[in-house]
Scaffold this motif. Structure first.
Motif, PDB file in Angstrom:
ATOM      1  N   ALA A 105       0.820  -1.219   0.000  1.00 26.60           N
ATOM      2  CA  ALA A 105       0.000   0.000   0.000  1.00 26.60           C
ATOM      3  C   ALA A 105       0.850   1.263   0.000  1.00 26.60           C
ATOM      4  CB  ALA A 105      -0.941   0.000   1.211  1.00 26.60           C
TER       5      ALA A 105
ATOM      6  N   ASN B 107      -6.502  -7.677   3.297  1.00 22.01           N
ATOM      7  CA  ASN B 107      -7.586  -6.919   2.669  1.00 22.01           C
ATOM      8  C   ASN B 107      -8.185  -5.845   3.567  1.00 22.01           C
ATOM      9  OD1 ASN B 107      -7.835  -7.720  -0.068  1.00 22.01           O
ATOM     10  ND2 ASN B 107      -8.597  -9.713   0.614  1.00 22.01           N
ATOM     11  N   LYS B 108      -7.796  -5.810   4.817  1.00 24.65           N
ATOM     12  CA  LYS B 108      -8.260  -4.749   5.715  1.00 24.65           C
ATOM     13  C   LYS B 108      -7.467  -3.462   5.525  1.00 24.65           C
ATOM     14  CE  LYS B 108     -11.384  -7.251   7.590  1.00 24.65           C
ATOM     15  NZ  LYS B 108     -12.784  -6.990   7.272  1.00 24.65           N
TER      16      LYS B 108
ATOM     17  N   ASN C  85      -6.294  -0.355   3.366  1.00 25.73           N
ATOM     18  CA  ASN C  85      -6.796   0.398   2.221  1.00 25.73           C
ATOM     19  C   ASN C  85      -5.890   0.236   1.001  1.00 25.73           C
ATOM     20  OD1 ASN C  85      -9.018   1.377   3.580  1.00 25.73           O
ATOM     21  ND2 ASN C  85      -8.051   3.310   4.122  1.00 25.73           N
ATOM     22  N   GLY C  86      -6.522   0.016  -0.141  1.00 27.36           N
ATOM     23  CA  GLY C  86      -5.793  -0.090  -1.393  1.00 27.36           C
ATOM     24  C   GLY C  86      -5.329  -1.494  -1.730  1.00 27.36           C
TER      25      GLY C  86
ATOM     26  N   SER D 245     -13.080   0.387  -4.823  1.00 30.77           N
ATOM     27  CA  SER D 245     -12.413   1.487  -4.130  1.00 30.77           C
ATOM     28  C   SER D 245     -13.422   2.397  -3.436  1.00 30.77           C
ATOM     29  CB  SER D 245     -11.559   2.321  -5.104  1.00 30.77           C
ATOM     30  OG  SER D 245     -10.510   1.527  -5.607  1.00 30.77           O
TER      31      SER D 245
ATOM     32  N   GLU E 106     -14.546   0.776  -0.280  1.00 32.68           N
ATOM     33  CA  GLU E 106     -13.478   0.932   0.706  1.00 32.68           C
ATOM     34  C   GLU E 106     -13.525   2.323   1.346  1.00 32.68           C
ATOM     35  OE1 GLU E 106      -9.161  -0.802   0.315  1.00 32.68           O
ATOM     36  OE2 GLU E 106      -9.283   1.102  -0.748  1.00 32.68           O
ATOM     37  N   LYS E 107     -13.702   3.369   0.532  1.00 36.10           N
ATOM     38  CA  LYS E 107     -13.769   4.739   1.044  1.00 36.10           C
ATOM     39  C   LYS E 107     -14.984   4.939   1.953  1.00 36.10           C
ATOM     40  CE  LYS E 107     -11.449   6.820  -2.906  1.00 36.10           C
ATOM     41  NZ  LYS E 107     -11.653   7.572  -4.162  1.00 36.10           N
TER      42      LYS E 107
ATOM     43  N   ASN F 205     -16.406   2.862   3.782  1.00 39.13           N
ATOM     44  CA  ASN F 205     -16.325   2.073   4.998  1.00 39.13           C
ATOM     45  C   ASN F 205     -15.032   2.244   5.758  1.00 39.13           C
ATOM     46  OD1 ASN F 205     -18.875   0.304   5.103  1.00 39.13           O
ATOM     47  ND2 ASN F 205     -18.250   0.300   2.957  1.00 39.13           N
ATOM     48  N   SER F 206     -14.293   3.301   5.455  1.00 40.77           N
ATOM     49  CA  SER F 206     -13.029   3.568   6.169  1.00 40.77           C
ATOM     50  C   SER F 206     -13.284   4.296   7.466  1.00 40.77           C
ATOM     51  CB  SER F 206     -12.093   4.406   5.300  1.00 40.77           C
ATOM     52  OG  SER F 206     -11.674   3.641   4.209  1.00 40.77           O
TER      53      SER F 206
END
Length: 148
Positions: free
Chosen positions: A54, A76-77, A79-80, A141, A144-145, A147-148
């Motif tokens: 990352a 996978n936890k 980001n990216g 992506s 991911e954003k 749920n960050s």
């Protein structure tokens, strides 16, 4: 190319063989896995490899635990990261071509060393196709954003 590799105690022997295999191909390997056969926790090594990828300190990563499942979930936890567990070469190739995976995972209790080498080769030799697949990568992506 620089590959980060990580493993738990179950996958120590396979990690050493895959690391040697990569180095024989002239690939630089950053090993952040355990070198001990003593019981340890795979999430530590999944996160270490994922952070190297990352933060662009490695081009991609390889993770190995008993099944490949837990260590890939850990990666996978971050980001990216798009880590994919593969037990055969076809999925490894398509994971790169269609999903632009940046970490490959497999299980030392699931695949033998020669199959592992084939999986690694297919994944490393594949190239992301982009095009119609990019919209889906963008959607991942966005999830991911959110749920960050």
């Amino acid at each position: 190319m620089k590959i980060a590799i990580g493993n738990d105690h179950v996958a120590l022997e396979m990690k050493l063989k895959i690391k040697e295999y990569l180095q024989e191909k002239g690939i630089a390997v950053t090993d952040v896995g355990t070198d001990s056969p003593e019981r340890c926790d795979y999430p530590i090594y999944g996160e270490k490899v994922a952070n190297l990828v990352a933060h662009k300190e490695a081009d991609c990563g390889i993770l190995i635990c008993g099944t490949g499942v837990g260590i890939s979930l850990s990666a996978n936890k971050v980001n990216g990261i798009r880590a994919c567990i593969c037990s055969e070469p076809y999925s490894a190739r398509l994971s790169k071509q269609h999903n632009n995976t940046n970490i490959l995972a497999f299980g030392a209790r699931v695949v033998g060393i020669e199959l592992a080498k084939m999986i690694v080769d297919e994944w490393l030799n594949a190239e992301y196709e982009g095009g119609r697949h990019q919209n889906r990568i963008d959607m991942i992506s966005e999830i991911e954003k959110r749920n960050s």
